[in-house]
Design a protein around this motif. Structure first.
Motif, PDB file in Angstrom:
ATOM      1  N   HIS A 147       0.694  -1.566   0.035  1.00 51.20           N
ATOM      2  CA  HIS A 147       0.042  -0.011   0.161  1.00 51.20           C
ATOM      3  C   HIS A 147       0.668   1.342   0.007  1.00 51.20           C
ATOM      4  O   HIS A 147       0.579   2.388  -0.535  1.00 51.20           O
ATOM      5  CB  HIS A 147      -0.717   0.287   1.079  1.00 51.20           C
ATOM      6  CG  HIS A 147      -1.514   1.159   1.138  1.00 51.20           C
ATOM      7  ND1 HIS A 147      -3.278   1.066   0.289  1.00 51.20           N
ATOM      8  CD2 HIS A 147      -1.617   1.766   1.895  1.00 51.20           C
ATOM      9  CE1 HIS A 147      -3.593   2.308   0.553  1.00 51.20           C
ATOM     10  NE2 HIS A 147      -3.141   2.516   1.558  1.00 51.20           N
ATOM     11  N   LEU A 148       1.439   1.178   0.536  1.00 50.06           N
ATOM     12  CA  LEU A 148       2.644   2.310   0.794  1.00 50.06           C
ATOM     13  C   LEU A 148       3.634   2.460  -0.458  1.00 50.06           C
ATOM     14  O   LEU A 148       3.714   3.459  -0.950  1.00 50.06           O
ATOM     15  CB  LEU A 148       4.001   2.361   2.036  1.00 50.06           C
ATOM     16  CG  LEU A 148       4.187   2.983   2.420  1.00 50.06           C
ATOM     17  CD1 LEU A 148       3.069   3.909   3.655  1.00 50.06           C
ATOM     18  CD2 LEU A 148       5.271   2.974   4.250  1.00 50.06           C
ATOM     19  N   ILE A 149       3.889   1.465  -1.227  1.00 50.37           N
ATOM     20  CA  ILE A 149       4.700   1.722  -2.020  1.00 50.37           C
ATOM     21  C   ILE A 149       4.044   2.152  -3.778  1.00 50.37           C
ATOM     22  O   ILE A 149       5.257   2.796  -3.678  1.00 50.37           O
ATOM     23  CB  ILE A 149       5.532   0.124  -2.386  1.00 50.37           C
ATOM     24  CG1 ILE A 149       6.255  -0.257  -1.779  1.00 50.37           C
ATOM     25  CG2 ILE A 149       5.755   0.510  -3.929  1.00 50.37           C
ATOM     26  CD1 ILE A 149       6.561  -1.627  -1.792  1.00 50.37           C
ATOM     27  N   ARG A 150       2.790   2.187  -3.489  1.00 48.40           N
ATOM     28  CA  ARG A 150       1.869   2.069  -4.230  1.00 48.40           C
ATOM     29  C   ARG A 150       1.478   3.927  -4.162  1.00 48.40           C
ATOM     30  O   ARG A 150       1.113   5.015  -5.003  1.00 48.40           O
ATOM     31  CB  ARG A 150       0.618   1.813  -4.462  1.00 48.40           C
ATOM     32  CG  ARG A 150       0.465   0.510  -4.805  1.00 48.40           C
ATOM     33  CD  ARG A 150      -0.880  -0.358  -5.837  1.00 48.40           C
ATOM     34  NE  ARG A 150      -0.699  -1.355  -5.837  1.00 48.40           N
ATOM     35  CZ  ARG A 150      -1.047  -2.325  -4.724  1.00 48.40           C
ATOM     36  NH1 ARG A 150      -1.672  -1.681  -3.917  1.00 48.40           N
ATOM     37  NH2 ARG A 150      -1.209  -3.507  -4.892  1.00 48.40           N
ATOM     38  N   LYS A 151       1.652   4.412  -3.249  1.00 53.86           N
ATOM     39  CA  LYS A 151       1.460   6.017  -2.781  1.00 53.86           C
ATOM     40  C   LYS A 151       2.130   6.579  -2.155  1.00 53.86           C
ATOM     41  O   LYS A 151       2.023   7.794  -1.893  1.00 53.86           O
ATOM     42  CB  LYS A 151       0.398   6.314  -1.409  1.00 53.86           C
ATOM     43  CG  LYS A 151      -0.812   5.223  -1.661  1.00 53.86           C
ATOM     44  CD  LYS A 151      -2.129   6.149  -2.185  1.00 53.86           C
ATOM     45  CE  LYS A 151      -2.966   5.128  -3.120  1.00 53.86           C
ATOM     46  NZ  LYS A 151      -4.415   5.721  -3.560  1.00 53.86           N
ATOM     47  N   LEU A 152       3.290   6.594  -2.293  1.00 54.59           N
ATOM     48  CA  LEU A 152       4.609   7.518  -1.707  1.00 54.59           C
ATOM     49  C   LEU A 152       6.661   6.722  -2.717  1.00 54.59           C
ATOM     50  O   LEU A 152       6.223   5.617  -2.397  1.00 54.59           O
ATOM     51  CB  LEU A 152       5.146   6.988  -0.013  1.00 54.59           C
ATOM     52  CG  LEU A 152       5.812   8.095   0.501  1.00 54.59           C
ATOM     53  CD1 LEU A 152       5.334   9.246   1.211  1.00 54.59           C
ATOM     54  CD2 LEU A 152       6.579   7.576   1.619  1.00 54.59           C
ATOM     55  N   ILE A 210       6.602   8.400  -7.898  1.00 58.88           N
ATOM     56  CA  ILE A 210       6.549   6.968  -7.182  1.00 58.88           C
ATOM     57  C   ILE A 210       6.799   6.304  -8.595  1.00 58.88           C
ATOM     58  O   ILE A 210       7.221   4.608  -8.341  1.00 58.88           O
ATOM     59  CB  ILE A 210       5.362   7.058  -6.718  1.00 58.88           C
ATOM     60  CG1 ILE A 210       4.863   7.655  -5.495  1.00 58.88           C
ATOM     61  CG2 ILE A 210       4.673   5.625  -6.646  1.00 58.88           C
ATOM     62  CD1 ILE A 210       3.420   7.788  -5.439  1.00 58.88           C
ATOM     63  N   LEU A 229      -1.026  11.716  -1.684  1.00 60.63           N
ATOM     64  CA  LEU A 229      -2.209  10.502  -2.710  1.00 60.63           C
ATOM     65  C   LEU A 229      -3.331  10.010  -1.584  1.00 60.63           C
ATOM     66  O   LEU A 229      -4.055   9.351  -1.924  1.00 60.63           O
ATOM     67  CB  LEU A 229      -0.714   9.805  -3.549  1.00 60.63           C
ATOM     68  CG  LEU A 229       0.238  10.704  -4.246  1.00 60.63           C
ATOM     69  CD1 LEU A 229       0.732   8.749  -5.604  1.00 60.63           C
ATOM     70  CD2 LEU A 229      -0.492  12.034  -5.019  1.00 60.63           C
TER      71      LEU A 229
END
Lengths: 285, 420
Positions: free
Chosen positions: A121-126, B78, B96
């Motif tokens: 989740h974090l990887i997709r948003k940050l 990202i 985001l």
């Protein structure tokens, strides 16, 4: 420390002009960014430790209890029932050192291997260097290692085992231990983004590995003709070094370095691979 | 570095992003590895070029899957563009998702510091603003409670006040404003305006066009990965609305078609009513193009009533550009408080005065309701019409640069000058 801080501040200033395009960043630039983003590694480690002890009765003491129980069980079972002899060093200390290293290795590979998947989740948003996730597990495992080490110190005082100058090499050996764990963790965590088979292998490596590595028995128990295989086991080398450094046991055979060559190759290629897929991870995961 | 002192905050030049669509069923198994042709290429963004100036607030609108989030992901680093280049001048904070990195087991205080550091701000930075953050979030004493015990509103308030109180030159918000209750929403809109007056550059992706109109100085409309319209807010938004309009009965036509009326009548049977025609008229005839501002216009209803049982009420709701609600007007709420009960054929019309509206797009929802059994027929966007100003009499020199006055209404008001 102050110098590092200064370095980080300098890099932040430079970051006021950011360019994103399709060309890959250079390797040195990647490492430099990783150093300047060191706080993110600390962040992940802190959040893991904090959340682990949130809503527990014992807090960090829990780690002590866990370590203590394992030491007692192993000592009773292998030391007293199976009578594994370890020479001058009491079995309980011998075994504690082995367990300390093995738990560190199993924590790092087990949790580190899933680090990227668990943070999807974090990887997709940050935007952050993804390699920080497995690296933060190394930091957490280091904390765990200190818990174990403090128990060992108490045991050594109790059994009056003298500390020699060898102890000065301990930091270097701990780095060796972490690098061994990370070399596997890097690859498992990166590959399991696409193929989930990889992190499922880890429990088997940990389970079987404990028996082929002199964790709770001395390496000398293995017959001479099979000793050769031990040299290819990097954890065996690390363990011998640890025991040499803490309890002044026999100097490890130089041939143990043989097992460390693949570790270094995996470690460095793991970083290179992470750099290569850095910006694809968010799209792939 | 030569651009550092210039006025540009973000420069996007020719950015494209390609994704591979992979049939995961086939590829992730060992046998599937042999069929590499399962991959399909798909362009999420194609040749986006934009310049965002310092202190500007840009709204990005577009239907789902238009590439809005992909663009924000590229802007926040990202993911990398497949082609093209993004240049950012200044520090950037991208939100985001609100409450990113919040851990349910940790307290509000711990989460503020940890999430703040995740966004790239150190302890001192947050410490300085901590009082503000807590005050703005209205959390009070709950700041030392684990956030898993928070209500969802409290969680969101704390998370928003964290991101809006940190100090970055450029801020990206993805759907971050539609959170909390309406009071907090107003507060957060105000906060954004405050940030804007502090010369921050802000990019907002939102489906809430009210927010966009209120907060943004520039709007970009993305469609299928391309910029469809870029510039005048009113024009861009009305273009967007035209494309997303999914009317229940009317689809983009100005008047109801006979087919629509047939469909309406089916649902009207229980009320004992059958519509013959509904239409907008001006000067006694159906206008061909737009409706002229300088003349009254009517909405006419011609219908048949079969029984004497039910009282029928008709109301018309007007909306500006399809989303700003303007007024509701019904037969029953008119001065005489009439309603229709007896059977027979009726012609009912409602007149709208001249010089009330602005040169813009309006739409009307029609409700036909039955008093006794509470049945209501709701014809969504039964009409949409464009008002034009043929006389150009309302043009003014100050506004000559604009192609339209802003706002939904433009009535003639009486001004008086008394020299003393």
């Amino acid at each position: 420390m102050l110098f590092l801080h200064f370095l980080i501040e300098r890099m932040k200033e430079k970051n006021n002009h950011i360019i994103y395009d399709s060309t890959p960043v250079s390797f040195t630039c990647y490492i430099r960014n990783l150093v300047s983003d060191f706080r993110i590694i600390v962040f992940f480690a802190r959040i893991e430790l904090k959340s682990r002890y949130a809503q527990t009765l014992l807090g960090p003491l829990l780690s002590y209890v866990q370590a203590f129980v394992s030491i007692i069980v192993f000592t009773l079972f292998f030391g007293h029932l199976l009578h594994i002899t370890t020479g001058e060093v009491p079995y309980i200390i011998f075994c504690s050192i082995g367990l300390m290293a093995w738990y560190n290795f199993s924590y790092l590979t087990g949790f580190g291997g899933m680090a990227l998947l668990n943070a999807q989740h974090l990887i997709r948003k940050l935007a952050f260097p993804k390699i920080a996730l497995p690296m933060s597990k190394a930091l957490v495992s280091l904390f765990e290692l200190m818990v174990w080490f403090s128990i060992i110190i108490v045991l050594m005082i109790f059994y009056q085992i003298p500390v020699t100058v060898n102890i000065l090499m301990l930091p270097l050996i701990v780095v060796m231990l972490l690098v061994t764990g990370l070399s596997i963790t890097f690859w498992v965590s990166a590959l399991s983004i696409r193929y989930r088979d990889f992190f499922q292998i880890i429990p088997y490596i940990i389970g079987f590995g404990m028996f082929v590595t002199p964790v709770f028995y001395p390496g000398t128990m293995i017959p001479e003709e099979y000793n050769f295989f031990l040299y290819f086991n990097p954890m065996a080398g690390v363990l011998e070094c640890l025991r040499w450094s803490i309890t002044n046991s026999a100097v490890p055979n130089i041939r143990y370095l043989l097992g460390f060559i693949p570790v270094l190759i995996l470690f460095i290629s793991g970083i290179v691979y992470f750099k290569k897929i850095e910006h694809k991870i968010a799209d792939l995961i | 570095m030569k651009n550092l002192n210039s006025n540009i905050a973000i420069k996007i030049s020719g950015v494209s992003k390609q994704y591979m669509i992979v049939d995961t069923n086939k590829v992730t198994t060992l046998t599937g590895l042999l069929h590499i042709k399962n991959k399909k290429k798909f362009w999420a963004l194609e040749g986006i070029s934009l310049e965002i100036l310092k202190g500007e607030s840009l709204g990005i609108i577009g239907p789902n899957g238009a590439g809005k989030s992909t663009l924000l992901k590229i802007l926040s680093g990202i993911t990398k563009p497949t082609a093209g280049k993004v240049e950012i001048f200044g520090s950037i904070a991208s939100v985001l998702e609100i409450g990113l990195g919040f851990h349910p087991d940790l307290t509000g205080r711990e989460n503020v510091f940890l999430s703040g550091s995740l966004l790239g701000f150190n302890k001192e930075h947050i410490q300085k603003r901590f009082k503000h953050i807590v005050e703005f979030s209205e959390i009070g004493d709950f700041i030392d409670t684990p956030v898993k015990h928070y209500s969802s509103g409290m969680f969101i308030r704390l998370a928003f006040s964290l991101v809006s109180n940190i100090d970055a030159d450029i801020m990206l918000f993805d759907e971050a404003l539609n959170v909390g209750d309406s009071a907090f929403q107003q507060k957060s809109s105000k906060k954004i305006l405050e940030l804007l007056s502090a010369k921050k550059t802000i990019i907002i992706v939102s489906h809430n066009l009210n927010d966009i109109m209120q907060l943004c100085s520039k709007v970009v409309y993305l469609e299928n990965g391309k910029i469809s319209s870029n510039g005048n807010i009113n024009q861009t938004i009305s273009m967007y609305l035209k494309s997303i309009e999914t009317h229940q009965i009317v689809r983009n036509s100005k008047q109801l078609s006979p087919k629509d009326i047939l469909r309406i009548n089916e649902t009207l049977i229980p009320m004992g009513v059958s519509i013959i025609s509904i239409g907008v008229t001006q000067d006694g005839k159906i206008p061909e193009g737009a409706i002229e501002l300088e003349k009254d216009f009517k909405i006419d209803f011609i219908f048949q009533k079969f029984n004497d049982k039910f009282k029928i009420n008709i109301s018309v709701n007007l909306a500006h550009m399809g989303f700003v609600f303007l007024s509701t007007n019904s037969l029953q709420s008119s001065a005489d408080q009439v309603y229709i009960k007896e059977s027979g054929e009726y012609s009912v019309s409602v007149e709208f005065p001249k010089f009330l509206f602005n040169t813009n797009e309006y739409s009307a929802d029609v409700f036909i309701s039955c008093e006794e059994n509470f049945e209501t027929l709701h014809i969504k966007s039964a009409f949409s019409f464009l008002m034009i100003d043929n006389l150009k009499m309302r043009e003014h020199q100050i506004f000559s640069k604009l192609d339209a006055f802003p706002g939904p209404l433009n009535p003639i008001m009486a001004w008086e000058i008394n020299k003393k």
